[in-house]
Design an enzyme around this catalytic site. Structure first.
Site, PDB file in Angstrom:
ATOM      1  N   HIS A 283       0.848  -1.193   0.000  1.00 29.81           N
ATOM      2  CA  HIS A 283       0.000   0.000   0.000  1.00 29.81           C
ATOM      3  C   HIS A 283       0.880   1.238   0.000  1.00 29.81           C
ATOM      4  O   HIS A 283       1.942   1.269   0.630  1.00 29.81           O
ATOM      5  CB  HIS A 283      -0.969   0.005   1.192  1.00 29.81           C
ATOM      6  CG  HIS A 283      -0.335   0.157   2.536  1.00 29.81           C
ATOM      7  ND1 HIS A 283      -0.101   1.382   3.128  1.00 29.81           N
ATOM      8  CD2 HIS A 283       0.113  -0.767   3.431  1.00 29.81           C
ATOM      9  CE1 HIS A 283       0.448   1.209   4.320  1.00 29.81           C
ATOM     10  NE2 HIS A 283       0.598  -0.084   4.535  1.00 29.81           N
TER      11      HIS A 283
ATOM     12  N   ASP B 175       6.379   1.738   6.058  1.00 33.82           N
ATOM     13  CA  ASP B 175       4.953   1.395   6.070  1.00 33.82           C
ATOM     14  C   ASP B 175       4.211   2.303   5.082  1.00 33.82           C
ATOM     15  O   ASP B 175       3.643   3.307   5.476  1.00 33.82           O
ATOM     16  CB  ASP B 175       4.380   1.553   7.476  1.00 33.82           C
ATOM     17  CG  ASP B 175       2.933   1.103   7.567  1.00 33.82           C
ATOM     18  OD1 ASP B 175       2.526   0.253   6.756  1.00 33.82           O
ATOM     19  OD2 ASP B 175       2.219   1.610   8.433  1.00 33.82           O
TER      20      ASP B 175
ATOM     21  N   GLU C 292      -4.913   1.399   2.790  1.00 33.62           N
ATOM     22  CA  GLU C 292      -4.730   0.380   3.826  1.00 33.62           C
ATOM     23  C   GLU C 292      -4.825   0.980   5.209  1.00 33.62           C
ATOM     24  O   GLU C 292      -5.370   0.374   6.134  1.00 33.62           O
ATOM     25  CB  GLU C 292      -3.368  -0.296   3.644  1.00 33.62           C
ATOM     26  CG  GLU C 292      -3.151  -1.544   4.509  1.00 33.62           C
ATOM     27  CD  GLU C 292      -2.553  -1.236   5.876  1.00 33.62           C
ATOM     28  OE1 GLU C 292      -2.483  -2.153   6.721  1.00 33.62           O
ATOM     29  OE2 GLU C 292      -2.159  -0.075   6.121  1.00 33.62           O
ATOM     30  N   GLU C 293      -4.295   2.183   5.369  1.00 35.03           N
ATOM     31  CA  GLU C 293      -4.305   2.823   6.687  1.00 35.03           C
ATOM     32  C   GLU C 293      -5.705   3.227   7.119  1.00 35.03           C
ATOM     33  O   GLU C 293      -5.914   3.568   8.280  1.00 35.03           O
ATOM     34  CB  GLU C 293      -3.375   4.041   6.696  1.00 35.03           C
ATOM     35  CG  GLU C 293      -1.914   3.732   6.443  1.00 35.03           C
ATOM     36  CD  GLU C 293      -1.261   2.889   7.524  1.00 35.03           C
ATOM     37  OE1 GLU C 293      -1.934   2.584   8.518  1.00 35.03           O
ATOM     38  OE2 GLU C 293      -0.086   2.525   7.365  1.00 35.03           O
TER      39      GLU C 293
ATOM     40  N   GLU D 256       4.392  -5.915   4.176  1.00 39.15           N
ATOM     41  CA  GLU D 256       4.028  -4.867   5.128  1.00 39.15           C
ATOM     42  C   GLU D 256       5.265  -4.353   5.850  1.00 39.15           C
ATOM     43  O   GLU D 256       6.369  -4.863   5.677  1.00 39.15           O
ATOM     44  CB  GLU D 256       3.014  -5.403   6.153  1.00 39.15           C
ATOM     45  CG  GLU D 256       1.597  -4.925   5.910  1.00 39.15           C
ATOM     46  CD  GLU D 256       1.402  -3.428   6.107  1.00 39.15           C
ATOM     47  OE1 GLU D 256       2.354  -2.735   6.493  1.00 39.15           O
ATOM     48  OE2 GLU D 256       0.295  -2.953   5.866  1.00 39.15           O
TER      49      GLU D 256
ATOM     50  N   HIS E  77       4.691   4.545  11.992  1.00 30.94           N
ATOM     51  CA  HIS E  77       3.560   5.481  12.086  1.00 30.94           C
ATOM     52  C   HIS E  77       3.963   6.828  12.705  1.00 30.94           C
ATOM     53  O   HIS E  77       3.170   7.424  13.429  1.00 30.94           O
ATOM     54  CB  HIS E  77       2.404   4.869  12.876  1.00 30.94           C
ATOM     55  CG  HIS E  77       1.567   3.927  12.061  1.00 30.94           C
ATOM     56  ND1 HIS E  77       0.469   3.287  12.574  1.00 30.94           N
ATOM     57  CD2 HIS E  77       1.662   3.524  10.775  1.00 30.94           C
ATOM     58  CE1 HIS E  77      -0.074   2.531  11.636  1.00 30.94           C
ATOM     59  NE2 HIS E  77       0.642   2.657  10.529  1.00 30.94           N
TER      60      HIS E  77
END
Length: 912
Positions: A182, A194, A228-229, A255, A331
């Site tokens: 993603h 990510d 995706e998030e 991922e 994140h």
């Protein structure tokens, strides 16, 4: 008296075994005694230091191997994967900054970048003519229920998927392998690991495949998903709507939950064991464990991946592979390419290239039923090679290991004596088991006392920035407690006993404990029982190794050092696995503790792991205490070191749980939303209208520990007394209120409101009564931005039985007070409508037109674009970014070591 001379003229002395006396105490236990060996024949301090040195050396070796990466290959060749090319693409993608779905960076810049790259590769494919490359852009819409975190509903409109299909020139093959990444990110994170790096890897392997002059046997579908998030929305849109999904027989999901390192296969299946075997046989750098899969699927880890969508909605088996190293940047604003070490992309790329190619060629892609199915046990040996065998075989060898222990115990109990002298009795073995239990109780109690001390001294999460602190903070005192327990027992109860008999009884009691645990785990069908198997099968060979040493004249029969060396040889594999496991557990779980929420004290995660590791160490060494010189001097030294360590923690920066550095940021996570909030009563009049900062800290230290400043501490706990909304009429980004309760957040009232591009509008369309005790309410919503949440709370005796968003989720969330829906779009498509059906428990409820039956809150989040940062938010961001770099400027400024997700939001709540 001198012995007669030997023929060679040298004196010879015959070894005579000490006479052994046997008595029986009042309990019926044997009290055999013998002449005690002198202190020089016992284990000395240097031997204990040797044991610790070996453990430290093995741990250092494991860390060294874990950090090894393959050589980065240059970009001037296309035969093999090149990290150089992949990193160039990654830097461009991450250079766009944060890419939340709906943002220009995601929907335009990233989409164009991937499209342009695919068209470049297509030209290469067409020029060679052996294969074909097709592309498609999908913008799906849909709704589904997700049983994750607090269980909630997700709806999406016009989000973006970019799909490429590569395969033989002859046309679409009947079977294909899906590879997924993603390119969207969480707000305020550039998302290099990510999950931009996975998209870079996928494009790079396509670069290599494109130059193949041999036609591929089957198709490869590459999904670059753009949401995706938003909790897996884009993968759901693909696997439930796109026509290419029908040919997919297996998938590989890539991922990231850290920043580089060795990527780990942590989920495989369900079923279709040929997938796992293909990975193990073809990945040049395998890193996997069935234990990781069982931990992840247990729900302990507060994360989920697209694996769930492909498995649950596509009914497709697959492999879930992710980076997990350096989870502190996951994140956050620091998820940048420079934090991915050289070689990490090369390693993952080589693995993915080889595994996907093998999957496409596999005959089991078309006929998976031809493969012998079953559950498998798999794990790697410190990343050097892998072991894989069926669960059926695991059951057999586990029970064989248990039988070997039982046979050893039976032999020792039946035989009255052995080469060392007398054997132990049943009473000795039972007492040894009680001693192990006593040590476990003392170690556990020490762990609890340590947690109490840590909390009292405000040292909670002191290990977060420096995980090595865990060893002196928990391991050292727990180890001293366990050793001291056995030392007391040895001095008080076994002064007149043959120490070698007692040593053997305690060693065998350890085998009994692990063999029992292995039997139970095997009986329950746990594949992770392999870890206990290793703790049994090698140590049970100690006596055999000792006998070999004696037979080869390398040791004496009754020699403490010989027993020590034989034991070290036998348990060396256990030490290796133990060090490897401890490293992986702390490497993965310590960063997670920074985002696990306010409801769970992470000391109760770190302490039990430390207690179990310490108890295992004590189990494998306590027998040596009974043939050792007094250990109290070493224990006193250890106690002094522990006290000194605590003093250092309390008086230096070592005791700060968060630390900022440009190279290794390990920071507290906070969410700060500048919010405009309007609450209407049942009559439609404004009940409350205010503005403020909604502040959440994502770890257990919480908002109470934030630095003293008007924006952060000059605030109050939200007042939830006038609402039934579980989210307290606060703009939660998603359904995380159980991990981050409203009472642990802060509401900082402000005189200014954030700029709102399109104010929310929530209107009642219709209220009807299908039955006397039912009410159906329809709503119209407009305004806001691409991320909106609903808090639907039935009140006054009503329960929700149905709504228009989904048809199945309410059964799974029947006990909820508030139903949460997260609604996103990639491109705005106008206002939207929905309805809810409520039912009252009383057949004759009050008139719903006179008394409210529903409390409804709508919140929207400006997570990107010009309206994300109000002037106040910009001040807060600037303040944090400045002060976290200068913790030495004032007492307590280490608390400014924070990383933030910020934005603007609006919430409207009404009673209907």
């Amino acid at each position: 008296m001198l012995a007669p001379s030997s023929p060679s003229g040298l004196r010879s002395r015959k070894l005579v075994r000490e006479p052994i006396r046997s008595e029986t105490n009042g309990n019926g236990y044997s009290t055999k005694t013998c002449s005690k060996p002198d202190q020089t024949s016992r284990i000395q301090f240097r031997h204990w230091l040797l044991i610790l040195g070996i453990v430290a050396s093995v741990y250092s070796f494991v860390v060294y191997v874990d950090n090894r990466m393959p050589e980065v290959l240059p970009s001037n060749q296309y035969v093999e994967f090149s990290e150089t090319r992949a990193r160039t693409f990654l830097k461009t993608l991450a250079g766009f900054g944060p890419r939340p779905s709906g943002s220009v960076a995601c929907e335009v810049k990233a989409v164009n970048l991937i499209d342009d790259k695919l068209y470049e590769i297509k030209k290469v494919v067409d020029s060679i003519g052996s294969n074909r490359l097709e592309m498609d852009v999908q913008r799906p819409s849909g709704c589904f229920d997700l049983g994750f975190l607090s269980s909630f509903t997700l709806c999406y409109r016009n989000i973006t998927n970019i799909i490429a299909r590569f395969g033989p020139k002859s046309g679409p093959a009947p079977h294909s392998v899906l590879v997924n990444c993603h390119f969207d990110t969480l707000p305020d994170s550039p998302g290099a690991t990510d999950d931009g790096v996975s998209c870079a890897i996928m494009l790079e392997i396509l670069e290599v495949y494109a130059r193949s002059k041999e036609p591929f046997e089957n198709d490869i579908v590459l999904l670059f998903n753009g949401a995706e998030e938003n909790f897996l929305q884009a993968s759901h849109g693909f696997i439930t709507n796109h026509p290419w999904r029908h040919s997919i027989r297996a998938f590989v999901n890539l991922e990231g939950a850290g920043a580089g390192g060795r990527e780990m296969l942590f989920q495989a299946g369900p079923g279709n064991s040929w997938l796992l075997k293909t990975y193990l046989d073809n990945a040049p750098h395998p890193h996997c464990s069935i234990l990781a899969q069982e931990i992840f699927q247990s729900g302990i880890v507060p994360s989920d991946t697209d694996f769930r969508m492909f498995r649950d909605y596509g009914r497709i088996p697959g492999l879930d592979i992710a980076y997990v190293r350096n989870g502190w940047v996951y994140h956050t604003e620091f998820d940048r390419p420079e934090f991915i070490p050289a070689g990490a992309i090369q390693r993952a790329g080589e693995n993915t290239l080889a595994v996907v190619r093998a999957l496409v060629k596999s005959p089991y892609l078309a006929h998976p039923g031809n493969y012998q199915e079953g559950r498998w046990v798999f794990y790697d040996i410190i990343g050097l090679f892998t072991v894989c065998y069926s669960l059926d075989l695991s059951v057999i060898i586990n029970y064989v290991a248990v039988a070997l222990v039982a046979l050893k115990i039976f032999r020792n109990l039946v035989l009255k004596s052995n080469r060392y002298g007398e054997n132990y009795t049943k009473g000795d073995l039972v007492m040894a088991l009680f001693h192990q239990l006593a040590a476990m109780i003392v170690i556990s109690a020490t762990g609890l006392l340590l947690v109490y001390m840590v909390k009292s001294l405000d040292l909670i999460m002191v290990w977060y920035a420096t995980p090595e602190i865990i060893f002196p903070l928990y391991f050292l005192p727990c180890l001293m407690a366990g050793v001291a327990t056995h030392a007391v027992i040895s001095q008080r109860y076994y002064k007149q006993r043959d120490p070698y008999v007692i040593e053997q009884a305690h060693y065998d009691s350890m085998l009994v404990i692990f063999a029992t645990l292995l039997f139970v785990m095997t009986f329950m069908g746990w594949a992770s029982a392999f870890l206990v198997f290793i703790h049994v099968i090698f140590p049970v060979l100690r006596d055999v190794i000792h006998a070999i040493l004696v037979r080869c004249r390398m040791a004496n029969e009754r020699s403490a050092t010989a027993i020590l060396y034989a034991q070290l040889i036998a348990v060396l594999p256990v030490i290796l696995f133990g060090c490897y496991g401890v490293m992986l557990v702390y490497e993965f779980f310590v960063p997670i503790m920074g985002r696990i929420g306010n409801a769970f004290n992470p000391e109760f995660m770190v302490m039990p792991i430390s207690v179990l590791a310490t108890f295992s160490f004590v189990l494998y060494t306590n027998n040596l205490l009974y043939i050792s010189r007094s250990i109290w001097y070493l224990l006193k030294c250890g106690l002094a070191l522990f006290i000194l360590f605590i003093v250092v923690l309390l008086t230096t920066r070592l005791g700060e749980p968060y630390k900022y550095s440009p190279d290794a940021p390990r920071l507290r996570r906070v969410i700060i939303l500048h919010t405009k909030r309007t609450i209407y009563d049942f009559s439609g009049a404004v009940q409350k209208s205010d503005s403020g900062l909604f502040v959440q800290a994502l770890d257990y230290r919480g908002t109470k520990d934030l630095p003293e400043h008007t924006f952060l501490q000059g605030s109050r706990v939200p007042d939830c007394s006038k609402t039934s909304d579980e989210f307290c009429q606060l703009p939660y980004y998603t359904a995380i209120h159980e991990l981050f309760p409203p009472e642990e957040s802060r509401w900082v009232s402000l005189p200014t409101t954030p700029p709102i591009e399109r104010p929310l509008q929530l209107e009642l369309v219709e209220r009807s009564q299908p039955a006397k005790n039912q009410v159906n309410i329809s709503f119209w919503v407009d305004g806001g931005t691409d991320k909106t949440s609903l808090h639907v709370t039935p009140i006054n005796g009503y329960k929700m039985v149905q709504w228009s968003l989904t048809s199945t989720g309410l059964r799974d969330m029947a006990d909820r007070r508030t139903y949460f829906a997260f609604i996103c779009y990639g491109k705005y498509s106008g206002p939207w409508n929905f309805w809810v059906l409520l039912e009252h428990s009383d057949p004759n409820p009050p008139d719903p037109k006179k008394q409210p039956s529903l409390e409804l809150a709508v919140a929207t989040h400006y997570a990107h674009g010009p309206y994300q940062y109000s002037e106040t938010i910009q001040q807060v961001r600037s303040l944090i970014n400045s002060r976290r770099t200068t913790p030495h400027m004032a007492v307590g400024w280490w608390k400014w070591a924070m990383t933030h997700i910020c934005g603007a939001s609006e919430l409207v709540a009404k009673f209907f």
